[in-house]
Structure formats: structure tokens, C-alpha cells
Design a protein around this motif. Structure first.
Motif, PDB file in Angstrom:
ATOM      1  N   ILE A  34       0.838  -1.198   0.000  1.00 44.20           N
ATOM      2  CA  ILE A  34       0.000   0.000   0.000  1.00 44.20           C
ATOM      3  C   ILE A  34       0.875   1.250   0.000  1.00 44.20           C
ATOM      4  O   ILE A  34       0.629   2.202  -0.750  1.00 44.20           O
ATOM      5  N   GLN A  35       1.910   1.260   0.819  1.00 39.40           N
ATOM      6  CA  GLN A  35       2.824   2.396   0.867  1.00 39.40           C
ATOM      7  C   GLN A  35       3.434   2.654  -0.513  1.00 39.40           C
ATOM      8  O   GLN A  35       3.463   3.797  -0.977  1.00 39.40           O
ATOM      9  N   ASN A  36       3.889   1.607  -1.178  1.00 33.79           N
ATOM     10  CA  ASN A  36       4.490   1.765  -2.504  1.00 33.79           C
ATOM     11  C   ASN A  36       3.498   2.309  -3.522  1.00 33.79           C
ATOM     12  O   ASN A  36       3.856   3.152  -4.356  1.00 33.79           O
ATOM     13  N   LEU A  37       2.266   1.847  -3.477  1.00 34.35           N
ATOM     14  CA  LEU A  37       1.245   2.328  -4.411  1.00 34.35           C
ATOM     15  C   LEU A  37       0.941   3.804  -4.183  1.00 34.35           C
ATOM     16  O   LEU A  37       0.815   4.574  -5.150  1.00 34.35           O
ATOM     17  N   ILE A  38       0.805   4.206  -2.922  1.00 28.68           N
ATOM     18  CA  ILE A  38       0.521   5.608  -2.622  1.00 28.68           C
ATOM     19  C   ILE A  38       1.701   6.479  -3.044  1.00 28.68           C
ATOM     20  O   ILE A  38       1.514   7.533  -3.664  1.00 28.68           O
ATOM     21  N   GLU A  39       2.925   6.039  -2.738  1.00 32.20           N
ATOM     22  CA  GLU A  39       4.103   6.820  -3.120  1.00 32.20           C
ATOM     23  C   GLU A  39       4.240   6.941  -4.636  1.00 32.20           C
ATOM     24  O   GLU A  39       4.658   7.980  -5.136  1.00 32.20           O
ATOM     25  N   ALA A  40       3.863   5.899  -5.362  1.00 27.89           N
ATOM     26  CA  ALA A  40       3.919   5.953  -6.823  1.00 27.89           C
ATOM     27  C   ALA A  40       2.881   6.923  -7.377  1.00 27.89           C
ATOM     28  O   ALA A  40       3.131   7.630  -8.354  1.00 27.89           O
ATOM     29  N   GLY A  41       1.711   6.963  -6.731  1.00 28.38           N
ATOM     30  CA  GLY A  41       0.631   7.827  -7.200  1.00 28.38           C
ATOM     31  C   GLY A  41       0.753   9.266  -6.752  1.00 28.38           C
ATOM     32  O   GLY A  41       0.179  10.160  -7.375  1.00 28.38           O
ATOM     33  N   LEU A  42       1.476   9.502  -5.669  1.00 29.07           N
ATOM     34  CA  LEU A  42       1.694  10.851  -5.136  1.00 29.07           C
ATOM     35  C   LEU A  42       3.208  11.052  -4.971  1.00 29.07           C
ATOM     36  O   LEU A  42       3.738  10.958  -3.864  1.00 29.07           O
ATOM     37  N   GLY A  53       6.811  12.104  -4.200  1.00 26.97           N
ATOM     38  CA  GLY A  53       7.328  12.992  -3.176  1.00 26.97           C
ATOM     39  C   GLY A  53       6.627  12.882  -1.838  1.00 26.97           C
ATOM     40  O   GLY A  53       7.050  13.502  -0.867  1.00 26.97           O
ATOM     41  N   ALA A  54       5.553  12.108  -1.768  1.00 35.06           N
ATOM     42  CA  ALA A  54       4.813  11.956  -0.511  1.00 35.06           C
ATOM     43  C   ALA A  54       5.612  11.115   0.477  1.00 35.06           C
ATOM     44  O   ALA A  54       6.349  10.206   0.087  1.00 35.06           O
ATOM     45  N   GLN A  55       5.445  11.438   1.748  1.00 37.73           N
ATOM     46  CA  GLN A  55       5.979  10.616   2.825  1.00 37.73           C
ATOM     47  C   GLN A  55       4.808   9.794   3.342  1.00 37.73           C
ATOM     48  O   GLN A  55       3.777  10.358   3.743  1.00 37.73           O
ATOM     49  N   VAL A  56       4.955   8.486   3.318  1.00 39.74           N
ATOM     50  CA  VAL A  56       3.835   7.598   3.623  1.00 39.74           C
ATOM     51  C   VAL A  56       4.240   6.591   4.694  1.00 39.74           C
ATOM     52  O   VAL A  56       5.318   5.986   4.625  1.00 39.74           O
ATOM     53  N   ARG A  57       3.370   6.429   5.677  1.00 40.26           N
ATOM     54  CA  ARG A  57       3.538   5.386   6.696  1.00 40.26           C
ATOM     55  C   ARG A  57       2.225   4.609   6.773  1.00 40.26           C
ATOM     56  O   ARG A  57       1.161   5.196   6.972  1.00 40.26           O
ATOM     57  N   VAL A  58       2.296   3.297   6.590  1.00 40.17           N
ATOM     58  CA  VAL A  58       1.098   2.452   6.615  1.00 40.17           C
ATOM     59  C   VAL A  58       1.289   1.371   7.670  1.00 40.17           C
ATOM     60  O   VAL A  58       2.356   0.759   7.770  1.00 40.17           O
ATOM     61  N   SER A 111       2.009  15.215   2.021  1.00 41.98           N
ATOM     62  CA  SER A 111       2.279  15.573   0.629  1.00 41.98           C
ATOM     63  C   SER A 111       2.025  17.052   0.370  1.00 41.98           C
ATOM     64  O   SER A 111       1.022  17.612   0.834  1.00 41.98           O
ATOM     65  N   GLU A 112       2.908  17.644  -0.388  1.00 44.09           N
ATOM     66  CA  GLU A 112       2.740  19.025  -0.838  1.00 44.09           C
ATOM     67  C   GLU A 112       1.491  19.144  -1.715  1.00 44.09           C
ATOM     68  O   GLU A 112       0.851  20.193  -1.768  1.00 44.09           O
ATOM     69  N   ALA A 113       1.119  18.056  -2.381  1.00 45.34           N
ATOM     70  CA  ALA A 113      -0.047  18.062  -3.269  1.00 45.34           C
ATOM     71  C   ALA A 113      -1.352  18.331  -2.523  1.00 45.34           C
ATOM     72  O   ALA A 113      -2.359  18.696  -3.144  1.00 45.34           O
ATOM     73  N   PHE A 114      -1.361  18.191  -1.199  1.00 43.81           N
ATOM     74  CA  PHE A 114      -2.566  18.424  -0.406  1.00 43.81           C
ATOM     75  C   PHE A 114      -2.811  19.899  -0.106  1.00 43.81           C
ATOM     76  O   PHE A 114      -3.882  20.257   0.377  1.00 43.81           O
ATOM     77  N   ARG A 115      -1.830  20.733  -0.383  1.00 44.03           N
ATOM     78  CA  ARG A 115      -1.964  22.161  -0.057  1.00 44.03           C
ATOM     79  C   ARG A 115      -3.223  22.747  -0.709  1.00 44.03           C
ATOM     80  O   ARG A 115      -3.474  22.571  -1.888  1.00 44.03           O
ATOM     81  N   GLY A 116      -4.041  23.422   0.116  1.00 36.70           N
ATOM     82  CA  GLY A 116      -5.245  24.082  -0.379  1.00 36.70           C
ATOM     83  C   GLY A 116      -6.428  23.162  -0.608  1.00 36.70           C
ATOM     84  O   GLY A 116      -7.479  23.600  -1.062  1.00 36.70           O
ATOM     85  N   LYS A 117      -6.280  21.879  -0.282  1.00 37.72           N
ATOM     86  CA  LYS A 117      -7.366  20.927  -0.505  1.00 37.72           C
ATOM     87  C   LYS A 117      -8.044  20.575   0.826  1.00 37.72           C
ATOM     88  O   LYS A 117      -7.404  20.466   1.860  1.00 37.72           O
ATOM     89  N   THR A 166      -0.253  18.341   4.922  1.00 36.15           N
ATOM     90  CA  THR A 166       0.799  19.016   4.154  1.00 36.15           C
ATOM     91  C   THR A 166       2.070  18.942   5.001  1.00 36.15           C
ATOM     92  O   THR A 166       2.004  18.661   6.202  1.00 36.15           O
ATOM     93  N   PRO A 167       3.232  19.198   4.406  1.00 35.79           N
ATOM     94  CA  PRO A 167       4.464  19.192   5.208  1.00 35.79           C
ATOM     95  C   PRO A 167       4.401  20.158   6.394  1.00 35.79           C
ATOM     96  O   PRO A 167       4.861  19.821   7.492  1.00 35.79           O
ATOM     97  N   GLU A 168       3.813  21.332   6.208  1.00 32.27           N
ATOM     98  CA  GLU A 168       3.702  22.300   7.302  1.00 32.27           C
ATOM     99  C   GLU A 168       2.811  21.777   8.420  1.00 32.27           C
ATOM    100  O   GLU A 168       3.123  21.948   9.599  1.00 32.27           O
ATOM    101  N   GLU A 169       1.693  21.148   8.059  1.00 36.03           N
ATOM    102  CA  GLU A 169       0.803  20.579   9.073  1.00 36.03           C
ATOM    103  C   GLU A 169       1.503  19.457   9.838  1.00 36.03           C
ATOM    104  O   GLU A 169       1.336  19.330  11.048  1.00 36.03           O
ATOM    105  N   ALA A 170       2.286  18.653   9.138  1.00 32.27           N
ATOM    106  CA  ALA A 170       3.029  17.577   9.789  1.00 32.27           C
ATOM    107  C   ALA A 170       4.064  18.139  10.761  1.00 32.27           C
ATOM    108  O   ALA A 170       4.225  17.606  11.864  1.00 32.27           O
TER     109      ALA A 170
END
Length: 81
Positions: free
Chosen positions: A6-14, A16-21, A35-41, A71-75
Motif C-alpha cells: 500500500i505504501q508503494n502504491l501511494i508513493e507511486a501515485g503521489l 514525493g509523498a511521505q507515507v507510513r502504513v 504531501s505538498e499536493a494536499f496544499r489548499g485541498k 501538508t508538510p507544514e501541518e506535519a
């Protein structure tokens, strides 16, 4: 299904994401995704982004996935609290 898969799939789809499962029974999992991709969402949009990386596995091989999306800032703020 394994947490690593699951971690590998999420990292492949996002990229640069940091993922812990985590999950011990092979069908119920918890994931923290930073993930930076979450900014503003909103949280629902963030969750949909993660679910999209897993496709048809959701509801099948993955019966349940509890998500924490940041987001990285929230983390960083959460780590300092």
C-alpha cells in the motif's frame, strides 16, 4: 495485502509523498500521508487523491483504510505539539 504494498502504491501515485502504513490483519490499514499536493485541498479531496492511487483495491483487497493526510507544514506543527 501488506502495508508495504500500500505504501508503494501511494508513493507511486503521489510522487514525493511521505507515507507510513500500518495494519496487522491484511485487510484493515491505517496510513499517514504527508504531501505538498494536499496544499489548499479539503480533507475529502485529500482522501480521494489517496484512494485514487489504490484504485480497485479499495473495498476489495483493502477492506478499510483510515487516513491522516497532511501538508508538510501541518506535519511539522503536529510533530511540535
Amino acid at each position: 495485502m501488506t502495508p508495504e504494498t500500500i505504501q508503494n502504491l501511494i508513493e507511486a501515485g503521489l510522487p514525493g509523498a511521505q507515507v507510513r502504513v500500518q495494519g496487522d490483519d491484511g485487510v484493515h490499514f491505517e496510513a499517514t500521508v504527508v504531501s505538498e499536493a494536499f496544499r489548499g485541498k479539503l480533507p475529502l479531496a485529500r482522501h480521494r487523491m489517496v484512494y485514487a492511487t489504490l484504485g480497485e483495491l479499495m473495498g476489495g483487497a483493502i477492506h478499510a483504510l483510515a487516513l491522516r493526510t497532511l501538508t508538510p507544514e501541518e506535519a511539522n506543527k503536529a510533530a511540535q505539539a
